[in-house]
Design a protein around this motif. Structure first.
Motif, PDB file in Angstrom:
ATOM      1  N   THR A  57       5.855 -30.355  23.152  1.00  0.00           N
ATOM      2  CA  THR A  57       5.322 -30.567  21.807  1.00  0.00           C
ATOM      3  C   THR A  57       4.082 -31.448  21.797  1.00  0.00           C
ATOM      4  O   THR A  57       3.423 -31.568  20.758  1.00  0.00           O
ATOM      5  N   ALA A  58       3.758 -32.093  22.915  1.00  0.00           N
ATOM      6  CA  ALA A  58       2.606 -32.997  22.967  1.00  0.00           C
ATOM      7  C   ALA A  58       2.077 -33.060  24.391  1.00  0.00           C
ATOM      8  O   ALA A  58       2.811 -32.798  25.358  1.00  0.00           O
ATOM      9  N   VAL A 312      -6.922 -28.361  34.335  1.00  0.00           N
ATOM     10  CA  VAL A 312      -7.562 -27.470  33.369  1.00  0.00           C
ATOM     11  C   VAL A 312      -6.553 -26.449  32.858  1.00  0.00           C
ATOM     12  O   VAL A 312      -6.390 -26.249  31.648  1.00  0.00           O
ATOM     13  N   THR A 313      -5.856 -25.804  33.781  1.00  0.00           N
ATOM     14  CA  THR A 313      -4.867 -24.803  33.383  1.00  0.00           C
ATOM     15  C   THR A 313      -3.746 -25.437  32.565  1.00  0.00           C
ATOM     16  O   THR A 313      -3.333 -24.901  31.527  1.00  0.00           O
ATOM     17  N   LEU A 314      -3.251 -26.584  33.005  1.00  0.00           N
ATOM     18  CA  LEU A 314      -2.173 -27.249  32.267  1.00  0.00           C
ATOM     19  C   LEU A 314      -2.593 -27.551  30.830  1.00  0.00           C
ATOM     20  O   LEU A 314      -1.850 -27.286  29.879  1.00  0.00           O
ATOM     21  N   ALA A 315      -3.782 -28.113  30.663  1.00  0.00           N
ATOM     22  CA  ALA A 315      -4.227 -28.510  29.329  1.00  0.00           C
ATOM     23  C   ALA A 315      -4.452 -27.302  28.438  1.00  0.00           C
ATOM     24  O   ALA A 315      -4.028 -27.289  27.264  1.00  0.00           O
ATOM     25  N   LEU A 316      -5.094 -26.268  28.959  1.00  0.00           N
ATOM     26  CA  LEU A 316      -5.367 -25.099  28.129  1.00  0.00           C
ATOM     27  C   LEU A 316      -4.119 -24.266  27.900  1.00  0.00           C
ATOM     28  O   LEU A 316      -4.036 -23.546  26.897  1.00  0.00           O
ATOM     29  N   LEU A 318      -1.353 -25.688  27.076  1.00  0.00           N
ATOM     30  CA  LEU A 318      -0.870 -26.340  25.854  1.00  0.00           C
ATOM     31  C   LEU A 318      -1.673 -25.863  24.644  1.00  0.00           C
ATOM     32  O   LEU A 318      -1.106 -25.578  23.577  1.00  0.00           O
ATOM     33  N   HIS A 319      -2.984 -25.784  24.814  1.00  0.00           N
ATOM     34  CA  HIS A 319      -3.856 -25.340  23.722  1.00  0.00           C
ATOM     35  C   HIS A 319      -3.412 -23.980  23.183  1.00  0.00           C
ATOM     36  O   HIS A 319      -3.379 -23.765  21.964  1.00  0.00           O
ATOM     37  N   THR A 320      -3.046 -23.048  24.076  1.00  0.00           N
ATOM     38  CA  THR A 320      -2.636 -21.712  23.638  1.00  0.00           C
ATOM     39  C   THR A 320      -1.265 -21.718  22.969  1.00  0.00           C
ATOM     40  O   THR A 320      -0.863 -20.695  22.398  1.00  0.00           O
ATOM     41  N   GLN A 321      -0.565 -22.838  23.040  1.00  0.00           N
ATOM     42  CA  GLN A 321       0.727 -22.957  22.350  1.00  0.00           C
ATOM     43  C   GLN A 321       0.606 -23.764  21.060  1.00  0.00           C
ATOM     44  O   GLN A 321       1.614 -24.165  20.470  1.00  0.00           O
ATOM     45  N   GLY A 322      -0.630 -24.022  20.645  1.00  0.00           N
ATOM     46  CA  GLY A 322      -0.838 -24.774  19.417  1.00  0.00           C
ATOM     47  C   GLY A 322      -0.719 -26.267  19.576  1.00  0.00           C
ATOM     48  O   GLY A 322      -0.557 -26.984  18.581  1.00  0.00           O
ATOM     49  N   ASP A 324      -2.503 -29.781  20.874  1.00  0.00           N
ATOM     50  CA  ASP A 324      -3.785 -30.389  21.229  1.00  0.00           C
ATOM     51  C   ASP A 324      -3.692 -30.977  22.639  1.00  0.00           C
ATOM     52  O   ASP A 324      -2.870 -31.854  22.899  1.00  0.00           O
ATOM     53  N   PRO A 325      -4.551 -30.521  23.586  1.00  0.00           N
ATOM     54  CA  PRO A 325      -4.475 -31.058  24.943  1.00  0.00           C
ATOM     55  C   PRO A 325      -5.008 -32.476  25.070  1.00  0.00           C
ATOM     56  O   PRO A 325      -4.861 -33.099  26.130  1.00  0.00           O
ATOM     57  N   MET A 326      -5.653 -32.991  24.025  1.00  0.00           N
ATOM     58  CA  MET A 326      -6.198 -34.353  24.001  1.00  0.00           C
ATOM     59  C   MET A 326      -7.353 -34.543  24.984  1.00  0.00           C
ATOM     60  O   MET A 326      -7.729 -35.664  25.310  1.00  0.00           O
ATOM     61  N   VAL A 327      -7.905 -33.450  25.470  1.00  0.00           N
ATOM     62  CA  VAL A 327      -9.075 -33.452  26.338  1.00  0.00           C
ATOM     63  C   VAL A 327      -9.964 -32.300  25.870  1.00  0.00           C
ATOM     64  O   VAL A 327      -9.467 -31.253  25.458  1.00  0.00           O
TER      65      VAL A 327
END
Length: 480
Positions: A57-58, A312-316, A318-322, A324-327
């Motif tokens: 969730t975060a 990069v993959t980890l953060a994006l 999260l982005h595709t799951q709605g 915010d990757p915070m980066v």
């Protein structure tokens, strides 16, 4: 348990009890020389795991280790100029904790840490992490390097703890190694414990191959020694230094620590997966479900052997799951170019999100779906009276809007002999503003495919237009 020295089945033999439809045969590969993870380390949770029922969730606290771990994996380590450029990139992207070097390992690393101490290169809200083994002289040099840094600082102490490392590399028993680690912890405390801006991190290297009771014992001893508290928490970083199992095993190991650590409210539980089995990203994601709050890794997955987990993959993901990757990855091509120039390693064209081909479709059926999805997206934005960048994204085959990371739609559909009428129509519409009827699309697609088969290469928008114009009976009309 040692592995059998005799293969259980000869090469070419069928697997007993295999279904009739499975005609695979045993290979000549010497797989019998290896033992599975359950033969090497206890995985203690059994059927009591909680992580499968949880959701992400975060974003965790991201800690890029490109300037230390990633740098150590380069054939030509970064020069001071390349280190500085990489550091400035990570700051601009929004990373707030950065491992900047191994100051006792080289003069370049030491000098870079001193640069941070003597300049305003690091913004006040960025925490600086430095790395050291549990050896007094190296700890002292590390402490000397950070003197004068105004930012928060983390001194990261590590020692390998797994049985094969104890036996083969270090030549120490469990008790002897425990005393060595605690001695290093005392040395760190003596060297820098008086500095109010300094906190401590401990990594039992090769955690994932270490007995759970032993690593728990050592970690609890370190948090006690360093007097971990909610106001001055200790980071316990639990690396999968060499991947040896499916990601669910690592998640079980992390959840065990999460549930059994002393002073849990005074511990930041961190993970550092490597990618030896190609599952570093999955290990990190499952570890977060299992209680990890902090993730160490590298941009685009640089690191020794097959690399560290890819931030990069980890953060994006999260982005595709709605989430915010915070980066900030809104200029992915600029980020990729800087990292490639600093590491002198190219990012693969199929690399998730950042590769040059990841938003490109050549297949006809994929192209048709993407073309229709983009058209629906534009229509929906118009109907809602909102910008295309504001409405929900649901275009087939594209898990992320290329515009989110600074890319356009020009290269989404490209044409070769595998392409269909939808892709060819998209190319004409996007490049030349020409719209065809369905019948015209079918006929033109046949001619374009013949051209592509004859040349064996990609067909450009200009070539498609030339093929169209070579048959003047076509009734193509410019789009209004």
């Amino acid at each position: 348990m040692s592995a059998s020295i005799t293969p259980p089945f000869p090469a070419g033999a069928s697997e007993p009890h295999a279904p009739a439809w499975n005609r695979q045969r045993h290979s000549p590969m010497p797989s019998h020389r290896y033992s599975d993870v359950f033969s090497r380390v206890d995985v203690p949770l059994g059927d009591h795991r909680r992580w499968p029922g949880r959701r992400l969730t975060a974003a965790p606290l991201w800690v890029p280790v490109d300037l230390r771990d990633g740098n150590q994996a380069l054939a030509e380590p970064m020069s001071p100029q390349r280190k500085r450029r990489f550091f400035e990139l990570m700051v601009a992207m929004g990373y707030k904790e950065i491992e900047v070097g191994y100051p006792s390992a080289s003069q370049t690393d030491y000098d870079f840490v001193r640069l941070l101490a003597e300049t305003d290169l690091a913004p006040d809200d960025v925490t600086i992490v430095v790395f050291t083994p549990a050896r007094r002289d190296l700890i002292d040099r590390t402490a000397a390097a950070i003197r004068g840094i105004r930012n928060d600082v983390v001194i990261h102490l590590y020692t390998a703890t797994a049985p094969i490392w104890r036996d083969v590399v270090l030549g120490r028993s469990r008790n002897e190694l425990r005393e060595l680690i605690l001695g290093g912890g005392r040395d760190v405390l003596e060297a820098a414990g008086d500095l109010p801006n300094v906190r401590f991190e401990f990594s039992p290297e090769v955690f994932n191959q270490t007995e759970p009771d032993y690593v728990l014992e050592i970690c609890d001893a370190m948090t006690s020694l360093w007097d971990a508290s909610p106001d001055r928490p200790v980071i316990l970083n639990l690396p999968a230094t060499v991947e040896i199992a499916t990601p669910n095993v690592y998640a079980d190991q992390i959840e065990y620590m999460d549930r059994h650590l002393d002073r849990r409210d005074s511990v930041i539980l961190s993970v550092h997966p490597h990618n030896d089995r190609g599952t570093g990203v999955a290990c990190a994601e499952l570890a977060m479900l299992a209680g990890a709050q902090r993730v160490e890794g590298c941009l685009f997955g640089n690191g020794e052997r097959t690399g560290n987990v890819d931030l990069v993959t980890l953060a994006l993901n999260l982005h595709t799951q709605g989430i915010d990757p915070m980066v900030d990855f809104s200029d992915i091509d600029g980020i990729r170019t800087t990292v490639e120039e600093c590491n002198r390693i190219e990012v693969h064209p199929r690399h998730p999100y950042a590769g040059s081909l990841v938003h490109t479709a050549f297949s006809g059926t994929h192209q048709d779906a993407i073309r229709k999805g983009l058209a629906e997206h534009r229509s929906r934005a118009t109907a809602e009276g909102r910008s295309e960048s504001e409405i929900a994204w649901r275009v087939p085959y594209l898990p992320i809007d290329p515009a989110d990371i600074g890319r356009g739609y020009e290269a989404v559909i490209r044409v070769n002999s595998q392409s269909g009428k939808g892709g060819i129509a998209h190319l004409l519409e996007a490049a030349h503003g020409i719209e065809l009827t369905r019948e015209e699309q079918v006929e033109l697609a046949l001619r374009v495919q013949q051209h592509a088969d004859a040349t064996g290469g990609e067909v450009t928008a200009a070539e498609v237009l030339g093929i169209l114009r070579s048959h003047p009976a076509r009734k193509a009309q410019p789009i209004d």
